[in-house]
Design a protein around this motif. Structure first.
Motif, PDB file in Angstrom:
ATOM      1  N   ARG A 146       0.930  -1.312   0.053  1.00  0.00           N
ATOM      2  CA  ARG A 146       0.047   0.062   0.033  1.00  0.00           C
ATOM      3  C   ARG A 146       0.880   1.357   0.069  1.00  0.00           C
ATOM      4  NH1 ARG A 146      -5.284  -0.747   1.606  1.00  0.00           N
ATOM      5  NH2 ARG A 146      -5.820   1.368   0.865  1.00  0.00           N
ATOM      6  N   VAL A 147       2.294   1.105   0.362  1.00  0.00           N
ATOM      7  CA  VAL A 147       2.748   2.449   0.181  1.00  0.00           C
ATOM      8  C   VAL A 147       4.122   2.240  -0.734  1.00  0.00           C
ATOM      9  CG1 VAL A 147       4.552   3.866   1.630  1.00  0.00           C
ATOM     10  CG2 VAL A 147       2.653   2.838   2.570  1.00  0.00           C
ATOM     11  N   PHE A 148       5.087   1.392  -0.578  1.00  0.00           N
ATOM     12  CA  PHE A 148       6.036   1.196  -1.432  1.00  0.00           C
ATOM     13  C   PHE A 148       5.792   0.737  -2.744  1.00  0.00           C
ATOM     14  CE2 PHE A 148       8.492  -0.639   2.552  1.00  0.00           C
ATOM     15  CZ  PHE A 148       8.564   0.650   2.873  1.00  0.00           C
ATOM     16  N   GLY A 149       5.058  -0.026  -3.178  1.00  0.00           N
ATOM     17  CA  GLY A 149       4.198  -0.635  -4.448  1.00  0.00           C
ATOM     18  C   GLY A 149       3.744   0.614  -5.170  1.00  0.00           C
ATOM     19  N   PRO A 150       2.738   1.221  -4.446  1.00  0.00           N
ATOM     20  CA  PRO A 150       2.267   2.250  -5.413  1.00  0.00           C
ATOM     21  C   PRO A 150       3.020   3.426  -5.672  1.00  0.00           C
ATOM     22  CG  PRO A 150       0.622   1.820  -3.637  1.00  0.00           C
ATOM     23  CD  PRO A 150       1.908   0.931  -3.239  1.00  0.00           C
ATOM     24  N   LEU A 151       3.967   3.787  -4.987  1.00  0.00           N
ATOM     25  CA  LEU A 151       5.027   4.839  -5.156  1.00  0.00           C
ATOM     26  C   LEU A 151       6.355   4.301  -6.098  1.00  0.00           C
ATOM     27  CD1 LEU A 151       5.260   6.557  -2.054  1.00  0.00           C
ATOM     28  CD2 LEU A 151       3.827   7.226  -3.881  1.00  0.00           C
ATOM     29  N   GLY A 152       6.122   3.038  -6.388  1.00  0.00           N
ATOM     30  CA  GLY A 152       7.382   2.232  -7.266  1.00  0.00           C
ATOM     31  C   GLY A 152       8.679   2.205  -6.372  1.00  0.00           C
ATOM     32  N   MET A 153       8.472   2.109  -5.231  1.00  0.00           N
ATOM     33  CA  MET A 153       9.634   2.031  -4.270  1.00  0.00           C
ATOM     34  C   MET A 153      10.241   0.531  -4.121  1.00  0.00           C
ATOM     35  SD  MET A 153       8.465   4.819  -1.371  1.00  0.00           S
ATOM     36  CE  MET A 153       9.878   4.569  -0.299  1.00  0.00           C
TER      37      MET A 153
END
Length: 495
Positions: A217-224
């Motif tokens: 929900r955080v790293f994935g959506p931001l491409g991290m």
């Protein structure tokens, strides 16, 4: 409580005396033309020159940084090296320690927006496993965990016991015999426990491990793609500690992964889209109202929800663990974001120096030219050598000293001897003194033996020297005691 300038100076004095872009392309060379009335935007070349000079001047092994503006990355790069000699780049993973708190707060806000967490509802209603030896625990709200007004404090919980936890469930269970320092909602106190409990709440509310939830929900959506909370997923660069200016590679102590207070491993490149999102641009993780709430201080402190707040509207968070330091900063008004990471931790903080210089560049100001900072290191080394030398001289001269003290008042001699115990006393009380000078933060010995190792060594040498001189003087006094007594006998007394 966050350190005041006075407290920081007192802390530094004590130490001296004894002591974190996928989906976003980097900006093209050359900055966007400044709008009328605004300072010129910093060029990537200016940022690169400043950071390269700072890395060389400071001697820090490796440093990486990113500067963002609105929806673009202005500059992201790395400088220096890893322990194996490989260059540090913008894609080099490092631990960012307490910068993790802003990620944990975002995870909670996402679940609150999903309707799975009630920010202003009692934590114990949503996390029944949380039990303490204090009935006030039932009054703590989720918001109070995130703005650190829950009443939890390092001084009221057994930090050493919590450090031995093997999972988040075990961590929360270990709070059963702890208490609150103050009534919830009345006082701000910086305490890692708030965010480790919040991370467990994320797990319970989402039904997912904390690290997995962040990834989804955080790293994935931001491409991290280079970020995680476990080093078996993303291995951070090897860390260093500073020993009188000499950087020594050291392995971090082990603790359970995915901590909500300090577990994130990330890169400067990954922090680009994170900062962009936090300034209200790019991919949004939470609505504007939630973002504003995160950046708004509580009624009783200058801390928002996972962010420190400043009167000028800027927001920041720093972090350090045994061998890493990091800092993040955003200015929602201008759209700038900055993050700096290093794989070295010592008594001086190069990330804050870098941040100050980069902030100056974003404001069209000239940063202070990078310079080496050997003063503290050299000063401590000098104190160590002087302590050792004075100890040797004191032991050798103990007989002469005892002779001069012969016949003088015992209380005066006692005072002359008592100060020799002072370095040993300061060494023994060092964790408590550090806690006092930092407003209640706990610094156990394992922590002090990393970033504070030079101070510990100085105090150790001074303590050993003082005790050696004390022993030599006492021995000399005792040897000379018969002669002193004989001189004091009345004339004509029996032999």
């Amino acid at each position: 409580m966050e350190r005041t300038p006075l407290t920081r100076h007192l802390t530094a004095a004590l130490l001296a005396l004894g002591l974190a872009t996928a989906g976003l392309a980097p900006a093209a060379a050359g900055a966007r033309a400044a709008e009328p009335g605004l300072p010129a935007a910093p060029t990537p070349e200016a940022i690169d020159t400043y950071l390269a000079d700072l890395t060389e001047a400071s001697g820090v092994p490796g440093l990486s940084a990113v500067v963002t503006h609105d929806d673009r990355v202005v500059h992201a790069a790395g400088y220096g090296h890893d322990a194996d000699g490989s260059p540090v780049t913008a894609d080099t993973p490092m631990r960012v320690a307490s910068v993790t708190k802003s990620f944990t707060a975002t995870a909670v806000m996402i679940l609150a927006e999903d309707g799975r967490i009630d920010l202003d509802g009692p934590v114990t209603d949503q996390l029944p496993e949380l039990r303490m030896a204090d009935p006030r625990v039932d009054e703590i709200t989720v918001r109070q965990l995130l703005d650190q007004t829950s009443g939890l404090a390092d001084t009221s919980v057994d930090v050493a016991d919590l450090a031995e936890a093997t999972s988040r469930t075990d961590y929360v269970a270990r709070l059963h015999d702890d208490a609150l320092a103050t009534d919830p909602g009345t006082t701000y106190a910086y305490c890692n426990v708030n965010f480790d409990v919040a991370a467990r709440l994320v797990e319970v509310a989402s039904g997912r491990p904390f690290g997995d939830f962040l990834a989804e929900r955080v790293f994935g959506p931001l491409g991290m793609s280079g970020s995680a909370t476990r080093d078996d997923v993303v291995r951070p660069a090897d860390g260093y500690t500073s020993l009188f200016g000499w950087w020594v590679p050291r392995e971090e102590p082990r603790w359970f992964d995915d901590t909500g207070s300090a577990g994130v491993i990330t890169t400067a490149a990954d922090l680009g889209p994170w900062l962009i999102s936090q300034t209200g641009h790019g991919r949004r993780l939470v609505p504007d109202a939630d973002l504003d709430a995160m950046h708004t201080p509580s009624a009783v402190g200058e801390y928002g929800l996972g962010w420190h707040t400043e009167d000028d509207g800027t927001r920041w968070h720093s972090g350090f663990v045994m061998t890493y330091r990091a800092v993040e900063w955003i200015d929602p008004a201008t759209g700038y974001g900055i993050a700096v990471l290093t794989n070295g931790a010592g008594l001086t903080d190069v990330t804050r120096t870098a941040l100050d210089g980069l902030v100056a560049l974003t404001r069209g100001e000239a940063p202070v030219p990078p310079a080496g900072s050997p003063t503290l290191d050299l000063g401590l080394a000098a104190v160590l050598l002087a302590s050792a030398a004075l100890g040797v001289v004191g032991v050798l001269r103990a007989p002469r000293w005892a002779t001069r003290r012969a016949g003088r008042a015992c209380w005066a001699t006692g005072l002359r001897l008592a100060w020799l115990v002072l370095p040993a006393l300061v060494l023994a009380l060092l964790p408590a003194l550090a806690t006092f000078l930092t407003g209640g933060r706990t610094f156990p010995w394992p922590s002090l033996l990393y970033f504070g190792l030079p101070v510990v060594l100085v105090l150790l040498v001074a303590a050993l020297a003082g005790l050696a001189v004390l022993g030599a003087r006492l021995r000399a006094l005792l040897r000379g005691l018969p002669r002193t007594l004989s001189r004091r006998r009345p004339v004509g007394s029996a032999a």
